[in-house]
Design a protein around this motif. Structure first.
Motif, PDB file in Angstrom:
ATOM      1  N   VAL A  88      44.291  33.854  51.887  1.00  0.00           N
ATOM      2  CA  VAL A  88      43.144  34.278  51.075  1.00  0.00           C
ATOM      3  C   VAL A  88      41.973  33.322  51.269  1.00  0.00           C
ATOM      4  O   VAL A  88      40.811  33.751  51.398  1.00  0.00           O
ATOM      5  CB  VAL A  88      43.544  34.349  49.583  1.00  0.00           C
ATOM      6  CG1 VAL A  88      42.316  34.531  48.697  1.00  0.00           C
ATOM      7  CG2 VAL A  88      44.525  35.489  49.353  1.00  0.00           C
ATOM      8  N   TYR A  89      42.263  32.033  51.302  1.00  0.00           N
ATOM      9  CA  TYR A  89      41.195  31.043  51.497  1.00  0.00           C
ATOM     10  C   TYR A  89      40.505  31.233  52.842  1.00  0.00           C
ATOM     11  O   TYR A  89      39.276  31.198  52.931  1.00  0.00           O
ATOM     12  CB  TYR A  89      41.788  29.641  51.397  1.00  0.00           C
ATOM     13  CG  TYR A  89      40.795  28.541  51.670  1.00  0.00           C
ATOM     14  CD1 TYR A  89      39.957  28.065  50.673  1.00  0.00           C
ATOM     15  CD2 TYR A  89      40.694  27.967  52.932  1.00  0.00           C
ATOM     16  CE1 TYR A  89      39.037  27.061  50.921  1.00  0.00           C
ATOM     17  CE2 TYR A  89      39.784  26.965  53.195  1.00  0.00           C
ATOM     18  CZ  TYR A  89      38.957  26.517  52.182  1.00  0.00           C
ATOM     19  OH  TYR A  89      38.044  25.527  52.447  1.00  0.00           O
ATOM     20  N   VAL A  90      41.290  31.455  53.895  1.00  0.00           N
ATOM     21  CA  VAL A  90      40.707  31.651  55.229  1.00  0.00           C
ATOM     22  C   VAL A  90      39.859  32.920  55.258  1.00  0.00           C
ATOM     23  O   VAL A  90      38.726  32.922  55.771  1.00  0.00           O
ATOM     24  CB  VAL A  90      41.817  31.710  56.297  1.00  0.00           C
ATOM     25  CG1 VAL A  90      41.242  32.133  57.646  1.00  0.00           C
ATOM     26  CG2 VAL A  90      42.501  30.358  56.417  1.00  0.00           C
ATOM     27  N   ILE A  91      40.396  34.006  54.694  1.00  0.00           N
ATOM     28  CA  ILE A  91      39.651  35.272  54.676  1.00  0.00           C
ATOM     29  C   ILE A  91      38.360  35.135  53.872  1.00  0.00           C
ATOM     30  O   ILE A  91      37.331  35.752  54.190  1.00  0.00           O
ATOM     31  CB  ILE A  91      40.539  36.397  54.108  1.00  0.00           C
ATOM     32  CG1 ILE A  91      41.712  36.678  55.051  1.00  0.00           C
ATOM     33  CG2 ILE A  91      39.739  37.669  53.875  1.00  0.00           C
ATOM     34  CD1 ILE A  91      42.707  37.673  54.501  1.00  0.00           C
ATOM     35  N   GLY A 169      40.685  28.293  35.624  1.00  0.00           N
ATOM     36  CA  GLY A 169      41.286  29.604  35.422  1.00  0.00           C
ATOM     37  C   GLY A 169      42.059  30.072  36.642  1.00  0.00           C
ATOM     38  O   GLY A 169      41.643  29.860  37.781  1.00  0.00           O
ATOM     39  N   LYS A 170      43.191  30.714  36.404  1.00  0.00           N
ATOM     40  CA  LYS A 170      44.014  31.177  37.518  1.00  0.00           C
ATOM     41  C   LYS A 170      43.304  32.212  38.376  1.00  0.00           C
ATOM     42  O   LYS A 170      43.493  32.258  39.591  1.00  0.00           O
ATOM     43  CB  LYS A 170      45.333  31.756  36.987  1.00  0.00           C
ATOM     44  CG  LYS A 170      46.304  30.714  36.458  1.00  0.00           C
ATOM     45  CD  LYS A 170      47.632  31.339  36.104  1.00  0.00           C
ATOM     46  CE  LYS A 170      48.642  30.286  35.652  1.00  0.00           C
ATOM     47  NZ  LYS A 170      49.955  30.879  35.324  1.00  0.00           N
ATOM     48  N   ASP A 171      42.487  33.059  37.735  1.00  0.00           N
ATOM     49  CA  ASP A 171      41.826  34.136  38.475  1.00  0.00           C
ATOM     50  C   ASP A 171      40.563  33.676  39.196  1.00  0.00           C
ATOM     51  O   ASP A 171      40.085  34.377  40.093  1.00  0.00           O
ATOM     52  CB  ASP A 171      41.472  35.281  37.512  1.00  0.00           C
ATOM     53  CG  ASP A 171      42.712  35.900  36.886  1.00  0.00           C
ATOM     54  OD1 ASP A 171      43.773  35.899  37.548  1.00  0.00           O
ATOM     55  OD2 ASP A 171      42.622  36.388  35.730  1.00  0.00           O
ATOM     56  N   THR A 172      40.007  32.548  38.805  1.00  0.00           N
ATOM     57  CA  THR A 172      38.730  32.100  39.384  1.00  0.00           C
ATOM     58  C   THR A 172      38.837  30.781  40.129  1.00  0.00           C
ATOM     59  O   THR A 172      37.854  30.349  40.736  1.00  0.00           O
ATOM     60  CB  THR A 172      37.677  31.958  38.266  1.00  0.00           C
ATOM     61  OG1 THR A 172      38.189  31.071  37.247  1.00  0.00           O
ATOM     62  CG2 THR A 172      37.361  33.302  37.644  1.00  0.00           C
ATOM     63  N   ALA A 173      39.986  30.121  40.098  1.00  0.00           N
ATOM     64  CA  ALA A 173      40.110  28.804  40.744  1.00  0.00           C
ATOM     65  C   ALA A 173      39.900  28.906  42.251  1.00  0.00           C
ATOM     66  O   ALA A 173      39.169  28.107  42.840  1.00  0.00           O
ATOM     67  CB  ALA A 173      41.482  28.205  40.433  1.00  0.00           C
ATOM     68  N   MET A 174      40.524  29.891  42.892  1.00  0.00           N
ATOM     69  CA  MET A 174      40.371  30.034  44.337  1.00  0.00           C
ATOM     70  C   MET A 174      38.934  30.388  44.701  1.00  0.00           C
ATOM     71  O   MET A 174      38.388  29.882  45.699  1.00  0.00           O
ATOM     72  CB  MET A 174      41.336  31.096  44.864  1.00  0.00           C
ATOM     73  CG  MET A 174      41.269  31.294  46.374  1.00  0.00           C
ATOM     74  SD  MET A 174      41.642  29.794  47.321  1.00  0.00           S
ATOM     75  CE  MET A 174      43.406  29.675  47.079  1.00  0.00           C
ATOM     76  N   GLY A 255      45.755  21.864  43.358  1.00  0.00           N
ATOM     77  CA  GLY A 255      46.672  22.962  43.625  1.00  0.00           C
ATOM     78  C   GLY A 255      46.872  23.923  42.478  1.00  0.00           C
ATOM     79  O   GLY A 255      47.555  24.928  42.618  1.00  0.00           O
ATOM     80  N   GLY A 256      46.290  23.654  41.332  1.00  0.00           N
ATOM     81  CA  GLY A 256      46.481  24.498  40.150  1.00  0.00           C
ATOM     82  C   GLY A 256      45.308  25.407  39.887  1.00  0.00           C
ATOM     83  O   GLY A 256      44.428  25.548  40.743  1.00  0.00           O
TER      84      GLY A 256
END
Length: 308
Positions: A88-91, A169-174, A255-256
């Motif tokens: 996901v990070y690469v994409i 937040g889990k949904d916005t951290a990435m 990582g969280g």
């Protein structure tokens, strides 16, 4: 007789000179080659062998075959989450960084005022200390006191309870880490694109303008095809660096939350150096990462040859 003696000696002199030149050449190569073997090649070979073993650094190395790999893909939920997060990070980062760096390069390649100043400002995040910029980024995107959420609340009417928690937040951290990576790295790739734009032929644009082509048509059909080698290089570098991401995750989210931003390299670090070391298991994860990067790179090279 004299000519025969000269003919017999000449090949020996040539051979001695060739050997001496080869020894001189190898003497220049040797320091770097020895360093490569000691610090890169030997550890790589050892890591490949260690991927099929169990070792904690204290007890004897035990050969266990494919058990590490079987565990990775069957019972290790953290590895599966890290693999997904890495993809996901690469994409997310590759196309965004590519588009932003190209847009800035095209804009700052024009004859505009303060062009050199804006180029410096765009490049500054790349050379700035990661620790410093990550700390500032966390302050800006702080869920409770950050200016971004204050702007969303004051000017866009987002309720306090609906404000994004960004890195917390889990949904916005990435998403937060992706935006940070794009902002930090796009200046470097902007410079690469600026170099590519300097090599474009301006006569083609002038001819297209005389034929009635607008700016967008000139860019899409003339400038962009000339930048294809530069774009290929940028995509390769972004992809490899994306799969190897570690420092952004460590500085912003660790990582969280949970495993929301756990990536393969971060997981390798945790397995190998945090709590009880598992060097064999960490080497197996590294082998999976190596194969993944190799496959993606081969596909990109094949695609580039097809385009050419």
């Amino acid at each position: 007789m004299a000519s025969a003696a000269v003919q017999n000696k000449t090949p020996r002199k040539v051979l001695k000179k060739s050997t001496r030149d080869s020894l001189i050449a190898y003497s220049f190569i040797a320091p770097n080659f020895i360093g490569f073997c000691v610090f890169t090649l030997v550890p790589m070979v050892f890591a490949i062998a260690l991927a099929f073993c169990a070792w904690d650094g204290r007890h004897a190395i035990e050969f266990i075959g494919l058990k590490n790999f079987v565990k990775l893909f069957t019972t290790d939920k953290i590895f599966q989450a890290a693999l997904k997060n890495t993809i996901v990070y690469v994409i997310g980062t590759v196309p965004l960084t590519l588009a932003c760096s190209l847009a800035m390069a095209v804009l700052l390649n024009q004859n505009v005022k303060l062009r050199n100043f804006f180029r410096t400002v765009a490049f500054f995040p790349y050379v700035a200390s990661l620790v410093a910029v990550a700390a500032v980024w966390n302050m800006i995107f702080n869920p409770s006191m950050g200016p971004i959420n204050m702007l969303l609340n004051q000017f866009f009417g987002v309720a306090v309870e609906n404000l994004p928690r960004w890195a917390a937040g889990k949904d916005t951290a990435m998403l937060t880490v992706i935006l940070f990576s794009v902002w930090k790295n796009m200046g470097y790739y902007m410079v690469i694109y600026l170099a590519g734009l300097q090599g474009c032929n301006p006569d083609l644009n002038e001819a297209a303008e005389l034929d009635g082509a607008n700016r967008w048509q000139q860019f899409w059909h003339i400038t962009l095809p000339q930048l294809r080698p530069t774009t290929f290089f940028v995509v390769i570098m972004l992809t490899i660096s994306g799969f190897k991401v570690y420092d952004q995750m460590y500085m912003i989210t660790q990582g969280g939350p949970g495993t929301a931003t756990m990536t393969l390299v971060y997981y390798i670090y945790n397995v190998a150096f945090v709590n009880t070391p598992k060097y064999g298991y960490a080497s197996a994860i590294a082998m999976v990462l190596f194969v993944l990067v190799l496959i993606v790179t081969i596909i990109q090279f094949r695609g580039s040859k097809g385009d050419n």
